[in-house]
Scaffold this active site. Sequence first.
Site, PDB file in Angstrom:
ATOM      1  N   TYR A 153      50.659  25.216 -48.581  1.00 19.21           N
ATOM      2  CA  TYR A 153      51.840  24.532 -48.052  1.00 19.21           C
ATOM      3  C   TYR A 153      52.092  23.217 -48.808  1.00 19.21           C
ATOM      4  O   TYR A 153      51.206  22.358 -48.852  1.00 19.21           O
ATOM      5  CB  TYR A 153      51.584  24.279 -46.576  1.00 19.21           C
ATOM      6  CG  TYR A 153      52.474  23.279 -45.863  1.00 19.21           C
ATOM      7  CD1 TYR A 153      51.910  22.203 -45.178  1.00 19.21           C
ATOM      8  CD2 TYR A 153      53.860  23.432 -45.810  1.00 19.21           C
ATOM      9  CE1 TYR A 153      52.692  21.286 -44.490  1.00 19.21           C
ATOM     10  CE2 TYR A 153      54.658  22.522 -45.110  1.00 19.21           C
ATOM     11  CZ  TYR A 153      54.071  21.451 -44.462  1.00 19.21           C
ATOM     12  OH  TYR A 153      54.850  20.553 -43.775  1.00 19.21           O
ATOM     13  N   ASP A 238      43.515  24.802 -40.467  1.00 19.84           N
ATOM     14  CA  ASP A 238      44.865  24.705 -39.927  1.00 19.84           C
ATOM     15  C   ASP A 238      45.213  26.073 -39.365  1.00 19.84           C
ATOM     16  O   ASP A 238      45.420  27.028 -40.124  1.00 19.84           O
ATOM     17  CB  ASP A 238      45.823  24.304 -41.058  1.00 19.84           C
ATOM     18  CG  ASP A 238      47.246  24.105 -40.573  1.00 19.84           C
ATOM     19  OD1 ASP A 238      47.607  24.691 -39.516  1.00 19.84           O
ATOM     20  OD2 ASP A 238      48.005  23.389 -41.247  1.00 19.84           O
ATOM     21  N   ILE A 240      47.796  26.806 -37.357  1.00 23.02           N
ATOM     22  CA  ILE A 240      49.136  26.601 -36.811  1.00 23.02           C
ATOM     23  C   ILE A 240      49.935  27.893 -36.638  1.00 23.02           C
ATOM     24  O   ILE A 240      50.889  27.942 -35.856  1.00 23.02           O
ATOM     25  CB  ILE A 240      49.874  25.589 -37.706  1.00 23.02           C
ATOM     26  CG1 ILE A 240      51.070  24.972 -37.021  1.00 23.02           C
ATOM     27  CG2 ILE A 240      50.265  26.216 -39.019  1.00 23.02           C
ATOM     28  CD1 ILE A 240      51.791  23.944 -37.900  1.00 23.02           C
ATOM     29  N   LYS A 277      55.138  26.330 -34.801  1.00 20.15           N
ATOM     30  CA  LYS A 277      55.340  27.687 -35.317  1.00 20.15           C
ATOM     31  C   LYS A 277      55.157  28.736 -34.230  1.00 20.15           C
ATOM     32  O   LYS A 277      55.986  29.631 -34.071  1.00 20.15           O
ATOM     33  CB  LYS A 277      54.350  27.971 -36.462  1.00 20.15           C
ATOM     34  CG  LYS A 277      54.311  26.884 -37.507  1.00 20.15           C
ATOM     35  CD  LYS A 277      55.638  26.738 -38.255  1.00 20.15           C
ATOM     36  CE  LYS A 277      55.550  25.618 -39.284  1.00 20.15           C
ATOM     37  NZ  LYS A 277      56.828  25.398 -39.970  1.00 20.15           N
TER      38      LYS A 277
END
Lengths: 488, 442
Positions: A153, A238, A240, A277
């Site tokens: 990302y 992460d 998410i 998300k």
Amino acid sequence: MGFVDRSQENLLSKMATGNGHGENSPYFDGWKAYENDPFHASENPRGVIHMGLAENQLCFDLIQDWIKKNPKASICTPDGVDAFRDIAIFQDYHGLPEFRNAVAKFMAKVRGNRVRFDPDRIVMSGGATGAHETMAFCLANPGEAFLVPTPYYPGFDRDLRWRTGVQLLPVVCESSNNFKVTRKALEAAYERAQEANIRVKGLLITNPSNPLGTILDRETLRSIVSFINEKNIHLVCDEIYAATVFSEPGFVSISEIMEEEITCNRDLIHIVYSLSKDMGFPGFRVGIIYSYNDAVVNCSRKMSSFGLVSSQTQHLIASMLSDDEFVDRFIAESAKRLGIRHEVFTQGLDQVGIGYLKSNAGLFLWMDLHHLLKEKTFEAEMKLWRVIINEVKLNVSPGSSFHCSEPGWFRVCFANMDDSTMELALTRIITFARQSEELRIQRKRQCWASNRPRLSFSKRRMDDIMTTQSLLSPHSPIPQSPLVRART
Amino acid sequence: MELSKNPGQLLSSIATNERHGENSPYFDGWKAYEENPYHPIKKKNGVIQMGLAENQICFDLIEEWIKKNPKASICTAEGVDEFKNIAIFQDYHGLPEFRQALASFMGRVRGGRVKFDPDRIVMSGGATGANELIMFCLADPGDAFLVPSPYYPAFDRDMGWRTGVQILPVDCDSSNGFLITKAALEAAYEKAIEDNIKIKGLLLANPSNPLGTLLDRETLTSLVSFVNEKNIHLVCDEIYAATVFKSPSFISVSEIIEEMGSEICNRDLIHIVYSLSKDMGLPGFRVGIVYSYNDAVVSCGRKMSSFGLVSSQTQHLLASMLLDEEFVGNFLEESSRRLAKRHEMFIKGLEQAGITCLKSNAGLFVWMDLRLLLKEQTAEAEIVLWRVIINEVKLNVSPGSSFHCTEPGWFRVCFANMDDHTVEVALKRLHAFVRQEKAGGN
């Protein structure tokens, strides 16, 4: 706007006059193109469709339905306004207990209740953006580094580095093995850091992966845990996109690995989470740090003062995520709709032979367009990308912005639009792919016709086969090639 | 680089230093309160919280507005159609209507004497986040900001913890009513130069916390001149702007620079920190604002705001509320009136008890003078007295030393975070305490 005049350079901090914010990357040109000419079904049907935004807009009907049925979740409804004062003055950085409890429960449900989360380890932050920065502040000193598997990302460059002075070093992953995070790649990255005299403080993994949409299998996770323990470095996971897993294999969270028989110093393990998300609430800025290290919980909680979640939002989320029946239904339905969306999209790409990484999670697809590159270079990737933005009118994200080591990959988001927009986007891609293919065939024919007449026959047969293959698809709308007709 | 399992060694220097400031004795008062909080019925002998500068005086007005304006919420039947658009809105520019509303509100708070440009409004995680953000924009690690003392204790954390910026106090004392003098500023500046410390700016809190006083026109103008002369920044924390409850009226730095004009004042040096935590009484909503006259700072600050944006749900609500001109006008007037009344009641009660305060006309607190009750004029004696006030008088007030006041014996006492009855109980306790101390031949 990146320009800062000379006189400002002395007046402002180095941070303010540098490029650490990352916005001068060409990545943002796509956004600008979109902003200048945004698609709208009725008002601007030829505008740029935004496929660069990993958002989950598929389940708002469920949420709105819940909101209508649960007025007490809000401090602004007649049913809920009596709580207004207490909530408006609540600024304790521990967060509302009910908020922490609800988030802990939600995180567990997203993992099929295979693990439990301790509400006292839930720490708030300004979105996942704030969470990552806080983790970097807690775990590393300026100049120290985190390893990150590529592709990753783009926002990590800003989140982990900009104001912290921490470095990010890539762990190169390749398409030859589906971008798996190998022990070999990890060791190589670590070695490079040692040679450059850079102290590695941790490894950051995103699981499910952005931009790949894949999940880490148990074996890889265990290998990663073993690696970080050996080097005595942190592991920040992460997670998410945890609830965006829509098909097998099932998601395995680092928290589950922690519960297994494994040698691991728990003080090294930390999870970053958010509702942006999984729930589709990026505007609400609900970032979460969950650490197994007490000192980190303590420190990050103090730092959370710089980015607490609005108590109004904590109150709403606490209510919503405490509703077991709603949450179970939401998680299941969200996964189902994502799965359908993914399938429609991938089937469309299959029609025109566009490759993509096989994935089962995320709000996007990692599309392989390297066969459309004039040469296997990043310049060619950028050229292709500009064509896709300016002519095909899709804002997709080029692999280079994710630090991918191989040119030709593009991340395409598919969950931030309605069905008809998605169909339109797919049509544009298919049309573009076919036009590109025809162009390529024409060029090759011209080339053979002028250069190698004897070979052309066998190559033409190859072309026929390739064209025929796509024609064999029952869904193909392209008229039959005259060559094929002639043969039959 | 030993492979120890000690968690402290695994962490950063920032994580293991004390600059978060929470190990200060200041927090003992809070702990005492948390262990034994006052309740009018259930815990009449509990500790009354007078260490929290909160404005709880006008919630009835806000609640009434909420009930009449269901569209301000994305959760009411009338407002839920906006839910999705708001929930997905994460643009760091903020909702345009939110910026309009804040700009408009800030102008109203200054009596309409200045206008604020919505495009200069940058969000942050409360004023806490705003103070940190502005430091990241203006100063490098090791650089310093001058801050007049006494000052809000958390400036140390907000401005310096993760930024590495130093705070150099400019000491003020009661000999001149804690006024900031040019001499004191120059002296502090000179000393920094001698010590090889680079001063990047001056931070002012106006109205002042903990003093509750305002900077007059002359002083403000002189401070603006000072920063221009040294080519350093001026950050004005105007978070208590609407808590001014009697004359003289508030003069904002925004007004001064209008008056001075851009030939005399380089606007690139001027920045305002604001929030709705005090003026509206909404600390839980985390609405911090950085307003800069410097375009590069607005641009950079806005990028940094990603680390602490205001929840879009909250932006939406406040946009609605603060664009309601009638409500805002009425709120500001009534809030002022009630604060004046509360302040009056409080200082009269203190007077009766023989306690004086610094004359003030703003803020949610008074700066109480207990120097006569100190056994000696030392910081230690102040702490001794403070522990008595917490543990025996059962009032959590804040000792001047926690505000870096160089003169012992001053205490900040908050009065706007409780109802009238609790104020009376607090006053009674103080009265009894002072009588006791005087009787004790102190």
